[in-house]
Structures are given as structure tokens and as C-alpha cells.
Motif scaffolding. Sequence first.
Motif, PDB file in Angstrom:
ATOM      1  N   ILE A 131     -18.401  20.612 -92.796  1.00 60.44           N
ATOM      2  CA  ILE A 131     -17.468  20.442 -91.689  1.00 60.44           C
ATOM      3  C   ILE A 131     -17.954  19.305 -90.786  1.00 60.44           C
ATOM      4  O   ILE A 131     -19.147  19.230 -90.444  1.00 60.44           O
ATOM      5  CB  ILE A 131     -17.329  21.738 -90.860  1.00 60.44           C
ATOM      6  CG1 ILE A 131     -16.649  22.831 -91.702  1.00 60.44           C
ATOM      7  CG2 ILE A 131     -16.545  21.493 -89.569  1.00 60.44           C
ATOM      8  CD1 ILE A 131     -16.486  24.157 -90.990  1.00 60.44           C
ATOM      9  N   THR A 182     -19.498  25.477 -84.447  1.00 64.61           N
ATOM     10  CA  THR A 182     -19.434  25.661 -85.893  1.00 64.61           C
ATOM     11  C   THR A 182     -20.727  26.295 -86.403  1.00 64.61           C
ATOM     12  O   THR A 182     -20.711  27.195 -87.245  1.00 64.61           O
ATOM     13  CB  THR A 182     -19.206  24.307 -86.592  1.00 64.61           C
ATOM     14  OG1 THR A 182     -18.045  23.695 -86.024  1.00 64.61           O
ATOM     15  CG2 THR A 182     -19.014  24.478 -88.083  1.00 64.61           C
ATOM     16  N   ALA A 211     -13.472  26.493 -86.196  1.00 63.70           N
ATOM     17  CA  ALA A 211     -14.438  26.710 -87.275  1.00 63.70           C
ATOM     18  C   ALA A 211     -14.091  27.980 -88.058  1.00 63.70           C
ATOM     19  O   ALA A 211     -14.160  28.003 -89.283  1.00 63.70           O
ATOM     20  CB  ALA A 211     -15.849  26.794 -86.699  1.00 63.70           C
TER      21      ALA A 211
END
Lengths: 353, 353
Positions: free
Chosen positions: B257, B268, B244
Motif C-alpha cells: 500500500i 495503515t 486501509a
Amino acid sequence: MGRRRQSVTIKHVAADAGVSLQTVSRVINNEPNVRPAMKAKVQASIDKLGYVPSIAARRMSGSRSYLILAINDRDRTIADWQARDGRDWVDQMLLGGMLTAAERGYRMIFELVDTHSDHVERELGAAIAALQPDGVIVTPPHSENPQITGFLAESGIPFARIGSTEEGPGIRMTMGDELLAGKATDHLIELGHTRIGFIAGPDEYSLAGWRVDGWREAMENAELDCEGLLEKGDFSFESGLPAARALLDRATPPTAIIASSDQMALATLDVAKERGLRVPQDLSIVSFDNTPVVRFCTPALTALDQPIARTAARAVELLIDLRNNGIPEAPVVVEGELIVRGSTARAPSERKN
Amino acid sequence: MGRRRQSVTIKHVAADAGVSLQTVSRVINNEPNVRPAMKAKVQASIDKLGYVPSIAARRMSGSRSYLILAINDRDRTIADWQARDGRDWVDQMLLGGMLTAAERGYRMIFELVDTHSDHVERELGAAIAALQPDGVIVTPPHSENPQITGFLAESGIPFARIGSTEEGPGIRMTMGDELLAGKATDHLIELGHTRIGFIAGPDEYSLAGWRVDGWREAMENAELDCEGLLEKGDFSFESGLPAARALLDRATPPTAIIASSDQMALATLDVAKERGLRVPQDLSIVSFDNTPVVRFCTPALTALDQPIARTAARAVELLIDLRNNGIPEAPVVVEGELIVRGSTARAPSERKN
DNA sequence: CTCACGATTGATAACGTTCTCATTCAAATC
DNA sequence: GATTTGAATGAGAACGTTATCAATCGTGAG
């Protein structure tokens, strides 16, 4: 579709080692009165041929099936599953029991049975007749259902009652719920809390009552008042909302709340947010479960870790060793511990008592 | 400890109904060529006596054991379990498979096997020899381990490979990973995102690659660039952090994402907080799992629901019906869906492209 | 040296079901 | 009416193991 045969049987081993079937049987069952040299010779053949005994044949002939049956409530299990949460019971039972059983050459099979159906006995009886397990593990609320425990006692199959200490047949096992509740309460008292609310589980579960007892006792030991600090839920998120609201609506609301399940703890967290209370500054929360969710919500919840997997493992061991050791007189306690995370803190300083 | 006998056997039924053993057998197996009157008479005796056939005896005599074996990777399962998270695979496999098996008079047994050990075959062989299951369900990464699939093919036991579409023996099953990844990507594109990062899983899993393919294809269909938007993890939380960070450290970081596991999605989320990014205002996140945690973290994550339970159930059905229907030529796809929650929103308005 | 006794091994009969093959019986064909 | 066919039932063996009991082997006591 012809008869499917086992590739290597006891006969092949006997022929290879040049001994009788019975001697091979004695070796695989680790029976006494086999000369070391003989044992080594047979074992060598077993290893060479890769022989593994068939549990079906063993069951047919002998007194053991090498199967342990674990029964869970179907409705609750499916409901939890569909809610995509709270499945830790099944999960941990499975893993704890499975691994221990496998180590001893046993297998664990799960069966979901409706406690509240009028043909529990038939359903359970069918599973037992089909599998002929060497032992049965019964979880709450089954473990407190006299229809089920009575049926098992009558059928003569050894069984372990988890979460039930009432006198009666079977091995009695608990996770020390009173002790756990006491630990949580003491933790909060040490942090200076004096008004500690408790959200209980449904009466159907004895352990729900034990938890209340543990809380009440710890409160009384510290000379704190329990009056109006007890609410009841049914372990579900929805039932936790009104319970938490009732506690926080009091004139002098608690500064800490212990919830008997993670779902009710999460509900308490929601209610706190709804009321503008900061956790843990304004309100401390302790959950009685330690499922993944309580680690990842914000703040992560301080929780009591119930050793379900260890309990299941212990139950399997006790059931397997029953033929040698008999059943323990007293309830077997597999105690859990308090895991402190971010949802508990010092009590807010009081303006008036 | 004497021989433990079945209380009601086929003999009792035969005697009660005044017919031969074989006729009773035909009735319980629902075989043709039994006159309706005869069938009714036998069935009445079965019901009256509460007879249930013994699976051990059936296995001994016949070609079926009424057992389905599901194998999972021991290391991964135990690791997940100790981490107290991500156990949904086992859990859902268990419930989905178990319920379906039970409906058909079968039982499902779980077995944990080390994929990365050099004696996988011995371990698996022992389980098969002991239980003689009618079918085996193999999950990733086992399902892509040629040692395992080869061994199963040789031993002649029907099996289902979940998460593996490679040509070869066994029933091939997938959860439509490409389609799922495409769905997630399309969802983000519709929300106006143009830079959509992807955190892939380890190469050991084919499905990790399929997910990347699905993402890439959707991106290309929308004429978006994938350059520098792909990072790799191993499904764990820890591996998600650097992945991430790498994505968000870019000069023009992605505004969304997709993570190939819930653990990496949570990582993340943590990295976003660390960077002071608001989710979903500044960054949208989609997880590829839909385990309980992603519902209770803040914000609740938009996730792809993989129908593991349905897949397991379907696998059980296919294995049981194999003797009649044979094995499906093409891979069987049991597709999941996108569940939109609070972690995805319109792309932030761009200052420059 | 003989006898008795426990330790060690083996032979045979279960266990509960299905498979295989034989038998009976009714209907269809010639 | 005799013969063929197929459906319906039954009888007995087989599956792989353990329980039971019988047989053998040493070994120490007398």
C-alpha cells in the motif's frame, strides 16, 4: 522599474475623512485625546478605503518597527534539520511567537547566527541594523553567550533570554526545568522505582544543569541514592548510546532512566532492546522532549512537555509591552507538564536491594 | 520615548568617504558606472564604519523591500501543530527559504492565512500592504485558490505557486508528484508486488490527483490492474484507518500500500497490526512524506522524500531574480527521491492469482 | 465677561534611502 | 578644434509615517 507606491496611504484617509494626517495617525495608534466622533469618522474612512499602515514608513518615522527578531543557532538548527529531526524548537518558537506577534500587529523574523563564530556580533549587528527590531528573542545556547547578551544590552534593544536565569540584562525566561525534572523523578518514585538513572545534557546549557538539580533534589527528598546514576550526553542520539550502556552495565542497574532529550531517550530505548530488556516492564524511560517521534515509537514514551511555543508567545508579549510595563524583575517561568505514556510502569519487584 | 535613530547611516559613510549619498547608494547596490577606485574608497568607509542599509528606508525610497512573504494555511498549520506532528511543511519552507533569502540580503516572513474564510483577500491584502514584500510564496491549498492567486496577480506582486501547475499567473512549481508516485510503484513492482493499493489525498489538492495518476500510469505500464485498489483520505491519521481497512478487507487484498501522507501510512501500519499482518513480510507500506516519525516507527517506513526545503529555496531565488530573468514559462520541477527503509520487501509468494 | 488651562486638532520637519534629472568630464567623431 | 556621446558623479525631491510644537476650542474659575 519605477517607484512602487502604496495603494492607500494615510493621506488618502485624511483627505477622505477631511482631517489632518496627524489625526489619522492618532486613530491608528489608538492614542488618547481624540474625540469619539472624530475617531469614528476616521475609522470609517480607514475601513472604507482598506487602509493598512506601512511598517517601513512607521519604522522610518517613529520609534517602533513592529518587528521581533528571534535568533537561533545556525549550526544546531541546520544539523537538526539535516538529521530530519528535533526541529521542534524552531518550529514551536516560530508558531508560538508568530501567532502572538500577528495578533498585536507585529511580525516575527527568524535569524540563524553562529554562536561559536568570532564574528557573532557582526552578524547579529548586521541583522539588527538592517531590521531595527523592537525586540529580540534569544534561545540557548545564545542566551548564555555573554558576547551576544552584552552586545544586545549595549545596543539598547530589549531582549528576552530563554533558558537563562543568570543576573544580567534582558528578560529572563525559563521553562521550569528543575520542576520538570522533579515531576518526572517523583512520577517514577511513585511507581516504586528506587534506582533512577539520569542522562544529562552538555554543560554549555544551564538548563542541562537545572535538570540534573531537579532530579537530584527529588531523589534526596525521597532519601534515594544518586551515586553512579548520572551520565552525560550532548542531546544527540549517538551520545545517548554510551550513556545508556554505562548506566545499564552497572552491577545494580537502574530500573528507570530519565533522558534530557528525545534523541537520547530513543538511544536508551535502543540500548534496552540490545540488552533484551523490555520497556516498560524491565526498564522505564522518560524523555525530556515531547517531539512527535516519542509518540510513535514503540512503546510511546512518557515525556516532559516543554512549552516552547507558549514561552515564545510570552516573550513576544513581554517585549511588546516593555515600553509600558518595563522588564520583569524575576525570571519568568512558563512551566510544562509530564505526559504519561507507555514507557513507564511499576518498578520490577526486587530480589535484593 | 524619542525617535530611535540608526547608528550609522549612508550620510556618515558619504561624509567619511567624501562623496555624495548617491555614490554610496550605487556602491551598496552594486550598480554599474562607478569607477573602481571610487568603489574601493566607499567600500573601505562602509567596512570601517560597519554600515548596513536599513531595509525600512530602502523600502520607503526604492522599489524593493527585501522581504519575501510565505503564506500557509492557518487552520491546517495550527491543527498540525497541536497534533504535534506533520509540521514539516512549515518547518522546511522556513529553513529552505530563510537560508537562501539571507544569502541574498533578503528576509522571509511567514504569514498564516485562512484559505476557507470569505475575507482571505482582506487578510492577505493587509499583510501585503503592511510589508510590501517583493515576492510571495504560496503553498497548497492556497496555491490553488483562485481568490488568492487572482488577488496576487491583480496586486502585481510576483509570486510562486507551489504544488500547482495550472496555467495562470505566477511561477508554477511542483515536486514531481507523478514521478514520485511512479518511483514508489515501480519499486514495489520490482519487488514482485502485483496488487498495490493506493490511499489518495483530498481532491482539494491537485497534487493528490497527480500522485494517483503516477501510480495508475506505473501500474498500467506493468499491465497491472488498479480496480478496487484506490481509497481516499484527507491526509490525517483518522482518515487513513478506514481507507486501509477497506483495502485489506478485499477478497484478494493488496500486498503493498502506498499512502499519500505519513499520517495515513502510520494508520495503515496500525491496521496491519490490528489484522495480524506482519510488515513488511505480509504487507509492504510506502509513505509519501518523509517526516521524522516514519524513521522511528517500527519498522521504519520506506518513504518518498519531497524536497520542500529545496523547493522553497528555489522559489526564493526565482522571485528575487524575477526582475532580471522574468518568470519561467514552464512549471519548475524540483524532484524528490525514494528512500528505502524497512517497510517494503518482496511480495509474499502467491498461492493463487 | 475675561482669563487660564487642558483637551483636541493641525502644520511642519524629520527619518534613511533611492529616483530623477542635472552636471561634469573624458573620449570619440567629424 | 569643435561637437557629440556616454560614463561618472552630484543635488534635490520623494516615499509614508510619527515627533514636535503651535494653534484652536471649550470650559470652569475668578
